[in-house]
Design a protein around this motif. Sequence first.
Motif, PDB file in Angstrom:
ATOM      1  N   LEU A   3       0.659  -1.233  -0.225  1.00 26.60           N
ATOM      2  CA  LEU A   3       0.017  -0.068   0.237  1.00 26.60           C
ATOM      3  C   LEU A   3       0.581   1.324   0.163  1.00 26.60           C
ATOM      4  CD1 LEU A   3      -3.380  -0.876   2.440  1.00 26.60           C
ATOM      5  CD2 LEU A   3      -2.779  -0.787  -0.251  1.00 26.60           C
ATOM      6  N   ASP A   4       1.894   1.468   0.248  1.00 23.80           N
ATOM      7  CA  ASP A   4       2.747   2.259   0.881  1.00 23.80           C
ATOM      8  C   ASP A   4       3.401   2.594  -0.321  1.00 23.80           C
ATOM      9  OD1 ASP A   4       2.750   2.692   3.729  1.00 23.80           O
ATOM     10  OD2 ASP A   4       4.208   2.344   3.672  1.00 23.80           O
ATOM     11  N   GLU A   5       3.662   1.816  -1.078  1.00 26.02           N
ATOM     12  CA  GLU A   5       4.285   1.860  -2.799  1.00 26.02           C
ATOM     13  C   GLU A   5       3.182   1.929  -3.695  1.00 26.02           C
ATOM     14  OE1 GLU A   5       5.278  -0.241  -7.005  1.00 26.02           O
ATOM     15  OE2 GLU A   5       5.570  -1.635  -4.914  1.00 26.02           O
ATOM     16  N   LEU A   6       2.090   1.637  -3.566  1.00 32.08           N
ATOM     17  CA  LEU A   6       0.632   2.103  -3.789  1.00 32.08           C
ATOM     18  C   LEU A   6       0.712   4.276  -4.272  1.00 32.08           C
ATOM     19  CD1 LEU A   6      -1.241  -0.727  -3.972  1.00 32.08           C
ATOM     20  CD2 LEU A   6      -0.465   0.424  -5.685  1.00 32.08           C
ATOM     21  N   THR A   7       0.624   4.426  -2.426  1.00 34.50           N
ATOM     22  CA  THR A   7       0.444   5.752  -2.724  1.00 34.50           C
ATOM     23  C   THR A   7       1.345   6.338  -2.902  1.00 34.50           C
ATOM     24  OG1 THR A   7      -0.932   4.865  -0.194  1.00 34.50           O
ATOM     25  CG2 THR A   7       0.087   6.866  -0.076  1.00 34.50           C
ATOM     26  N   GLN A   8       2.690   5.271  -3.119  1.00 38.36           N
ATOM     27  CA  GLN A   8       3.306   6.925  -3.820  1.00 38.36           C
ATOM     28  C   GLN A   8       2.935   7.195  -4.995  1.00 38.36           C
ATOM     29  OE1 GLN A   8       6.105   8.330  -1.980  1.00 38.36           O
ATOM     30  NE2 GLN A   8       4.745   7.248  -0.150  1.00 38.36           N
ATOM     31  N   GLY A  12       2.836  10.808  -7.109  1.00 39.15           N
ATOM     32  CA  GLY A  12       3.669  10.802  -8.078  1.00 39.15           C
ATOM     33  C   GLY A  12       2.492  11.053  -9.698  1.00 39.15           C
ATOM     34  N   ILE A  13       1.243  10.540  -9.830  1.00 39.21           N
ATOM     35  CA  ILE A  13       0.291  10.682 -10.815  1.00 39.21           C
ATOM     36  C   ILE A  13      -0.221  12.153 -10.009  1.00 39.21           C
ATOM     37  CG2 ILE A  13      -1.861  10.334 -11.404  1.00 39.21           C
ATOM     38  CD1 ILE A  13      -1.681   7.517 -11.237  1.00 39.21           C
ATOM     39  N   LEU A  75      -5.583   7.641  -1.514  1.00 42.09           N
ATOM     40  CA  LEU A  75      -5.727   8.642  -1.278  1.00 42.09           C
ATOM     41  C   LEU A  75      -6.646   9.717   0.333  1.00 42.09           C
ATOM     42  CD1 LEU A  75      -5.687   9.979  -4.967  1.00 42.09           C
ATOM     43  CD2 LEU A  75      -3.983   9.943  -3.507  1.00 42.09           C
ATOM     44  N   LEU A  76      -7.701   8.953   0.561  1.00 40.65           N
ATOM     45  CA  LEU A  76      -8.013   9.593   1.880  1.00 40.65           C
ATOM     46  C   LEU A  76      -7.685   9.316   2.969  1.00 40.65           C
ATOM     47  CD1 LEU A  76     -10.900  10.996   2.578  1.00 40.65           C
ATOM     48  CD2 LEU A  76     -11.855   9.210   2.701  1.00 40.65           C
ATOM     49  N   CYS A  77      -6.863   8.465   3.246  1.00 43.53           N
ATOM     50  CA  CYS A  77      -6.156   8.042   4.598  1.00 43.53           C
ATOM     51  C   CYS A  77      -4.803   8.223   4.684  1.00 43.53           C
ATOM     52  CB  CYS A  77      -6.177   6.121   4.180  1.00 43.53           C
ATOM     53  SG  CYS A  77      -7.126   5.206   4.417  1.00 43.53           S
ATOM     54  N   SER A  78      -3.885   9.143   3.375  1.00 46.14           N
ATOM     55  CA  SER A  78      -3.203   9.675   3.558  1.00 46.14           C
ATOM     56  C   SER A  78      -3.096  11.491   3.660  1.00 46.14           C
ATOM     57  CB  SER A  78      -2.070   9.488   1.888  1.00 46.14           C
ATOM     58  OG  SER A  78      -1.329  10.329   1.696  1.00 46.14           O
ATOM     59  N   GLU A  79      -4.608  11.552   2.763  1.00 47.00           N
ATOM     60  CA  GLU A  79      -4.731  12.753   3.505  1.00 47.00           C
ATOM     61  C   GLU A  79      -4.857  12.995   5.063  1.00 47.00           C
ATOM     62  OE1 GLU A  79      -4.448  15.974   2.279  1.00 47.00           O
ATOM     63  OE2 GLU A  79      -3.285  15.032   0.406  1.00 47.00           O
TER      64      GLU A  79
END
Length: 101
Positions: A3-8, A12-13, A75-79
């Motif tokens: 999940l960390d790689e996917l979030t990164q 990037g996008i 993305l929501l979790c990241s924010e």
Amino acid sequence: MNLDELTQRLHGIRDRNDWKAFHSPKNLAMAASVEMAELVEIFQWLSEDQSRQLPPEKLAHAGQEVGDIVLYLLLLCSELGLDMNEVVRAKLADSERRFVQ
């Protein structure tokens, strides 16, 4: 699935397209909800059996919508500063405590 790689990769996008200003928690939750509605639409008017036996093109479409939902939730979790692994594990443990005897 890392999940960390996917979030990164998602970041990037987002960054290459200058979308960060639009990725507020409110907007991301709404976007995930819209994608969920698109997933629901695939199953609208199907019987229980039909919903379990989607033709290949509808199954592929369902997979795309599931992917959209998961990516918006990442993305929501990241924010929000939430760790997706932790919140899912915590919820699963709560469900096991409540529903597994």
